[in-house]
Scaffold this motif. Structure first.
Motif, mmCIF file in Angstrom:
data_model
loop_
_atom_site.group_PDB
_atom_site.id
_atom_site.type_symbol
_atom_site.label_atom_id
_atom_site.label_comp_id
_atom_site.label_asym_id
_atom_site.label_seq_id
_atom_site.Cartn_x
_atom_site.Cartn_y
_atom_site.Cartn_z
ATOM 1 N N GLU A 69 39.098 33.187 45.309
ATOM 2 C CA GLU A 69 38.223 33.712 46.301
ATOM 3 C C GLU A 69 37.270 34.664 45.587
ATOM 4 O O GLU A 69 36.217 34.513 46.190
ATOM 5 N N PHE A 70 37.701 35.326 44.342
ATOM 6 C CA PHE A 70 36.730 35.953 43.687
ATOM 7 C C PHE A 70 35.452 35.150 43.387
ATOM 8 O O PHE A 70 34.309 35.583 43.546
ATOM 9 N N LYS A 102 49.556 32.221 42.326
ATOM 10 C CA LYS A 102 49.100 33.230 43.018
ATOM 11 C C LYS A 102 47.548 33.677 42.254
ATOM 12 O O LYS A 102 46.657 33.965 42.913
ATOM 13 N N ILE A 103 47.747 33.698 41.045
ATOM 14 C CA ILE A 103 46.605 34.131 40.384
ATOM 15 C C ILE A 103 45.216 33.191 40.498
ATOM 16 O O ILE A 103 44.243 33.395 40.924
ATOM 17 N N SER A 108 41.930 44.662 43.053
ATOM 18 C CA SER A 108 42.861 43.815 43.974
ATOM 19 C C SER A 108 43.384 42.536 43.072
ATOM 20 O O SER A 108 44.213 42.081 43.662
ATOM 21 N N LEU A 109 42.752 42.459 42.110
ATOM 22 C CA LEU A 109 43.258 41.510 41.300
ATOM 23 C C LEU A 109 44.158 41.880 39.688
ATOM 24 O O LEU A 109 44.585 40.948 39.208
ATOM 25 N N GLU A 151 43.812 33.956 44.048
ATOM 26 C CA GLU A 151 43.111 34.988 44.196
ATOM 27 C C GLU A 151 41.919 34.800 43.756
ATOM 28 O O GLU A 151 40.624 35.419 43.891
ATOM 29 N N TRP A 152 41.792 34.219 42.490
ATOM 30 C CA TRP A 152 40.510 34.336 41.690
ATOM 31 C C TRP A 152 39.544 32.916 42.027
ATOM 32 O O TRP A 152 38.471 33.208 42.021
ATOM 33 N N ASN A 164 48.363 41.182 39.263
ATOM 34 C CA ASN A 164 48.954 39.744 38.988
ATOM 35 C C ASN A 164 48.507 39.437 37.784
ATOM 36 O O ASN A 164 49.264 38.739 36.934
#
Length: 279
Positions: free
Chosen positions: A48-49, A41-42, A100-101, A45-46, A104
């Motif tokens: 995208e960041f 998941k991390i 948002s990050l 998410e990252w 997690n």
């Protein structure tokens, strides 16, 4: 000696793991308690960041060293002139992080820090008596309430073909801290130098952890545990078009912890950061 891949659930896990650290500076652990799903998941998410246009709003603070370190200020490994081909984000429990990050990332931080404390207790329990006597306090206690343990989210962008000559994703280096806990990255590339000066690929399948000794543990153990040179090589073929993400947790003692007659944790860290050109 090869880096050992140790089953966390086995009766002799601690002994085998510490022996691997002693002989290679690295160990791999499988069937450990850290959530693989959380790591995945991390990474998502990252990714995208790092692809976002507003990431520069989170640029690092030179005084506190938290936040985004873009590619133009990436590290230059000691003894090298070209910057590494990477960008990264420094996460501390007290530091800045997009809302948002946060959830997690901090859950992973907690899981990995707790597991690393257990690994440090393994290291101490299986250190020879003359080495254990060198530790100024229990190794796992050195990181208690530290605030200095660093979670780094690393992004190695796809290769463009216009990279500076000699630049690699992470030039050969040693880590500064006590231990580094690293989940399997989403792409290969990590290599470690053996005692004969040859490079070996570090085996690490999805869900496994790579652990390596840092300079501070080498210092505290009087050189018994070696801080081993490692690197991340550039991909070839289809791998050139892929980003690589990794999530190392660097275990740092409290600043006032005495490592040896020469150094506290704080004096050692600042010396190395100056060498890296970060401060």
């Amino acid at each position: 000696m090869k880096v050992q891949n140790v089953d966390y659930r086995s009766a002799d896990a601690a002994e085998k793991f510490v022996e691997s650290l002693r002989t290679t500076g690295f160990g791999v652990i499988r069937n450990h308690p850290i959530s693989h799903e959380l790591v995945e998941k991390i990474y998502a998410e990252w990714a995208e960041f790092f692809a976002s246009a507003d990431k520069m709003e989170w640029r690092y603070d030179p005084k506190t060293q938290d936040g985004l370190f873009p590619a133009d200020v990436s590290e230059t490994a000691k003894g090298h002139t070209a910057r590494d081909l990477k960008e990264y984000y420094h996460i501390y429990p007290w530091g800045k992080i997009p809302d948002s990050l946060r959830e997690n990332a901090m859950e992973y931080y907690r899981q990995a820090e707790a597991f690393a404390a257990e690994l440090l207790s393994w290291v101490e329990a299986h250190s020879p008596a003359e080495v254990a006597e060198l530790y100024r306090e229990p190794l796992s206690n050195m990181i208690k309430d530290s605030g200095q343990t660093l979670l780094r989210v690393l992004h190695y962008p796809p290769m463009t073909g216009s990279e500076e000559p000699g630049a690699v994703r992470a030039a050969a280096h040693e880590d500064i801290n006590l231990l580094t806990v690293l989940p399997a990255a989403n792409e290969p590339g990590l290599q470690v130098m053996d005692v004969d000066g040859e490079w070996m690929d570090v085996p690490c399948d999805p869900g496994q952890l790579v652990i390596n000794v840092g300079d501070m543990l080498q210092e505290a153990s009087g050189g018994y545990f070696p801080s081993t040179t490692h690197r991340v090589i550039n991909p070839t073929g289809e791998g050139c078009s892929q980003s690589r993400l990794s999530l190392p947790l660097f275990l740092h003692p409290r600043p006032q912890v005495v490592l040896s007659d020469k150094h506290t944790a704080d004096s050692y860290l600042k010396e190395r950061l100056r060498e890296l050109g970060v401060i």
